[in-house]
Design an enzyme around this catalytic site. Structure first.
Site, PDB file in Angstrom:
ATOM      1  N   LEU A  44      16.859  11.564  -2.422  1.00  0.00           N
ATOM      2  CA  LEU A  44      15.941  11.048  -1.403  1.00  0.00           C
ATOM      3  C   LEU A  44      15.225   9.778  -1.854  1.00  0.00           C
ATOM      4  O   LEU A  44      14.722   9.715  -2.967  1.00  0.00           O
ATOM      5  CB  LEU A  44      14.910  12.130  -1.066  1.00  0.00           C
ATOM      6  CG  LEU A  44      13.840  11.780  -0.036  1.00  0.00           C
ATOM      7  CD1 LEU A  44      13.549  12.986   0.867  1.00  0.00           C
ATOM      8  CD2 LEU A  44      12.540  11.304  -0.682  1.00  0.00           C
ATOM      9  N   ASP A  47       9.008   5.600  -0.279  1.00  0.00           N
ATOM     10  CA  ASP A  47       8.286   4.318  -0.270  1.00  0.00           C
ATOM     11  C   ASP A  47       8.865   3.207  -1.161  1.00  0.00           C
ATOM     12  O   ASP A  47       9.227   3.460  -2.302  1.00  0.00           O
ATOM     13  CB  ASP A  47       6.856   4.503  -0.783  1.00  0.00           C
ATOM     14  CG  ASP A  47       6.165   5.712  -0.228  1.00  0.00           C
ATOM     15  OD1 ASP A  47       6.733   6.393   0.616  1.00  0.00           O
ATOM     16  OD2 ASP A  47       5.037   5.977  -0.664  1.00  0.00           O
ATOM     17  N   GLU A 222      -2.536   6.649   3.305  1.00  0.00           N
ATOM     18  CA  GLU A 222      -1.624   6.416   2.196  1.00  0.00           C
ATOM     19  C   GLU A 222      -1.284   4.927   2.114  1.00  0.00           C
ATOM     20  O   GLU A 222      -1.391   4.186   3.087  1.00  0.00           O
ATOM     21  CB  GLU A 222      -0.346   7.238   2.381  1.00  0.00           C
ATOM     22  CG  GLU A 222      -0.596   8.732   2.326  1.00  0.00           C
ATOM     23  CD  GLU A 222       0.685   9.559   2.273  1.00  0.00           C
ATOM     24  OE1 GLU A 222       0.797  10.433   1.408  1.00  0.00           O
ATOM     25  OE2 GLU A 222       1.576   9.338   3.105  1.00  0.00           O
TER      26      GLU A 222
HETATM   27  C1  FRU Z   1       3.933   8.184   1.041  1.00  0.00           C
HETATM   28  C2  FRU Z   1       3.713   9.015  -0.218  1.00  0.00           C
HETATM   29  C3  FRU Z   1       2.694   8.374  -1.123  1.00  0.00           C
HETATM   30  C4  FRU Z   1       3.052   8.946  -2.466  1.00  0.00           C
HETATM   31  C5  FRU Z   1       4.550   9.026  -2.391  1.00  0.00           C
HETATM   32  C6  FRU Z   1       5.177  10.183  -3.097  1.00  0.00           C
HETATM   33  O1  FRU Z   1       5.168   8.402   1.625  1.00  0.00           O
HETATM   34  O2  FRU Z   1       3.326  10.318   0.134  1.00  0.00           O
HETATM   35  O3  FRU Z   1       1.359   8.600  -0.751  1.00  0.00           O
HETATM   36  O4  FRU Z   1       2.619   8.148  -3.524  1.00  0.00           O
HETATM   37  O5  FRU Z   1       4.881   9.090  -1.025  1.00  0.00           O
HETATM   38  O6  FRU Z   1       6.549  10.093  -3.091  1.00  0.00           O
END
Ligand code: FRU
Length: 488
Positions: A44, A47, A222
């Site tokens: 997967l 970000d 986020e």
């Molecule tokens: C956003 C998030 C971030 C975190 C990351 C973990 O999609 O939840 O806040 O750092 O993905 O994979």
């Protein structure tokens, strides 16, 4: 398949070489692998992280769980490019090895200092009761691509916030100081952005929250980002859990921005306008921006969403990146323009001009599975004008302008294998025009639609069969159309 906690928190070396190769084979057989978007070789992707220009190249890292299509133990995976189009695989960038990142190297940013690339990230940890303890950490890449970690966290979570405290964005302000913006949830379970100040990128002092008027929207913000364009300040973030409001916020978790006067980092004051959703499609989240050596502000986003399943899960992988987009500020709104370099992907141009009167028309040579298509509609009257693509027996993805409602509409009801039906099959947004430019990038299993040079964008996964290659252009009413397309 249900994934146990143990399976999610395995490292790549915890499975045998044979098991990993079998996973690679399953992924390679997937009919939905993209052709020109960044995607994970297995597992997967989420970000974008550490997006930067350093040492003559663009660098992009991304959140990666290698062993399957679930949110498990996250790594930073590294790709690099000279032109933002052709990406070279640089392998794992940062892997979780230390106590302060035992449950994942989470999202963060890159900033260049003294000819090194400083990579700030969140070290995610869980204790024996599965309570999360986040740390903000630093790794530094030198000009040979070696990455070393600072062996202690630089920022611990302050009082007043829950364990949702992550995604450092580090920037240098005009006053010569560095600021680190962190996405947070306050004790009332509302999202916010907290920031720190530093002279040297190593020692950080807590300042306060960015003082937005937009408090209380979403339970967690986020991936904050902040930059300035045309003397305005733009704060971008992802409020989780906004309720749908008219045509807005239908994806569960959303991504958008506030435009205002530049943030005053002395006191955190930010005077700004309305929150604006960045992308109108079904799949867009956690974008990150950087400024390149040409002075362009470039955004790349995750074509995916937290907490939703993906059709390709059964093939051992999930999600990909969007194309890079240049940001321009016009009338306090961000326009997202596909970067110029993407034109280098264009092959086999064909072009048509036509007058459409209550018809839905196919044109010689207009078909394919991966391409760029630009349609210009002028003098439009009547009810609808638009394009159908990835058409086949019982399949089509439809994008159109509804002149009566003054809305752009993306309909993926018949786009192929159904996905995330709980969030509906239609996305819309308001627009009032009598002239339209639709620039459409179709990859094997996704589409990015840019309207009127990036005034609105719709990013979405679609899962048509490979036989669905048709394109038609239609007007329920009248339109003069000029269209050009290229294979990619
Ligand atoms: C956003 C998030 C971030 C975190 C990351 C973990 O999609 O939840 O806040 O750092 O993905 O994979």
């Amino acid at each position: 398949m249900e994934w146990t906690r143990e399976q999610r928190y395995r490292k790549i070396e915890d499975i045998s070489k044979e098991e990993f190769e079998a996973l690679e084979e399953t992924v390679a057989k997937c009919p939905y692998r993209q052709k020109f978007h960044i995607q994970p070789k297995t597992g997967l992707l989420n970000d974008p992280n550490g997006f930067s220009f350093y040492n003559g190249e663009y660098h992009l890292f991304y959140q990666w769980f290698p062993l399957g299509p679930v949110h498990g133990l996250k790594y930073w995976y590294h790709v690099a490019s000279k032109d933002l189009v052709n990406w070279e695989d640089r392998g794992i960038g940062i892997e979780p090895t230390e106590y302060f990142e035992s449950h994942g190297v989470f999202s963060g940013t890159g900033i260049v200092k003294n000819n090194e690339l400083y990579l700030f990230y969140t070290g995610n940890t869980r204790d024996k009761d599965w309570v999360r303890h986040p740390y903000q950490c630093l790794a530094i890449m030198d000009n040979e691509g070696n990455i070393r970690k600072i062996d202690r966290p630089l920022i611990n979570k302050p009082e007043g916030y829950t364990d949702h405290f992550r995604d450092p964005k580090v920037l240098k302000s005009d006053n010569g100081k560095y600021y680190c913006l962190i996405g947070a949830q306050d004790k009332n379970e509302e999202g916010t952005v907290v920031y720190y100040e530093s002279e040297d990128l190593l020692n950080w002092t807590l300042k306060k929250e960015i003082d937005t008027k937009y408090k209380g929207n979403g339970f967690m913000w986020e991936c904050p980002d902040y930059f300035e364009l045309k003397d305005k300040g733009i704060l971008l973030f992802c409020p989780q859990g906004l309720e749908p409001e008219g045509d807005n916020y239908h994806n569960g978790d959303n991504s958008g921005y506030l435009v205002g006067d530049k943030i005053n980092f002395e006191n955190g004051v930010f005077n700004h306008g309305e929150f604006i959703e960045l992308d109108r499609g079904f799949d867009f989240y956690a974008p990150q921006t950087m400024e390149d050596e040409k002075g362009r502000r470039i955004l790349i986003g995750w074509c995916g969403l937290p907490g939703v399943d993906c059709v390709t899960d059964k093939n051992g992988w999930a999600h990909n990146m969007t194309l890079p987009r240049e940001l321009q500020l016009k009338n306090n709104k961000l326009y997202q323009v596909p970067i110029k370099e993407l034109e280098s992907l264009r092959k086999n141009s064909r072009r048509i001009e036509a007058i459409l009167k209550n018809e839905d028309k196919e044109f010689e040579g207009f078909n394919g599975t991966t391409y760029e298509l630009i349609c210009n509609f002028e003098n439009i009257t009547g009810r609808y004008v638009g394009v159908k693509f990835r058409k086949g027996s019982n399949e089509e993805t439809v994008f159109y302008y509804d002149l009566e409602e003054k809305k752009l509409v993306l309909d993926r009801e018949k786009s192929g294998e159904p996905t995330v039906l709980e969030f509906g099959t239609i996305r819309k947004c308001h627009m009032d025009v009598n002239k339209l430019k639709m620039q459409i990038f179709v990859d094997t299993s996704m589409v990015e639609i840019f309207i009127n040079d990036g005034e609105e964008v719709f990013t979405s996964r679609i899962y048509p069969s490979k036989e669905s290659t048709g394109i038609s252009i239609f007007a329920d009413g009248f339109a003069e159309v000029q269209a050009e397309m290229w294979d990619i």
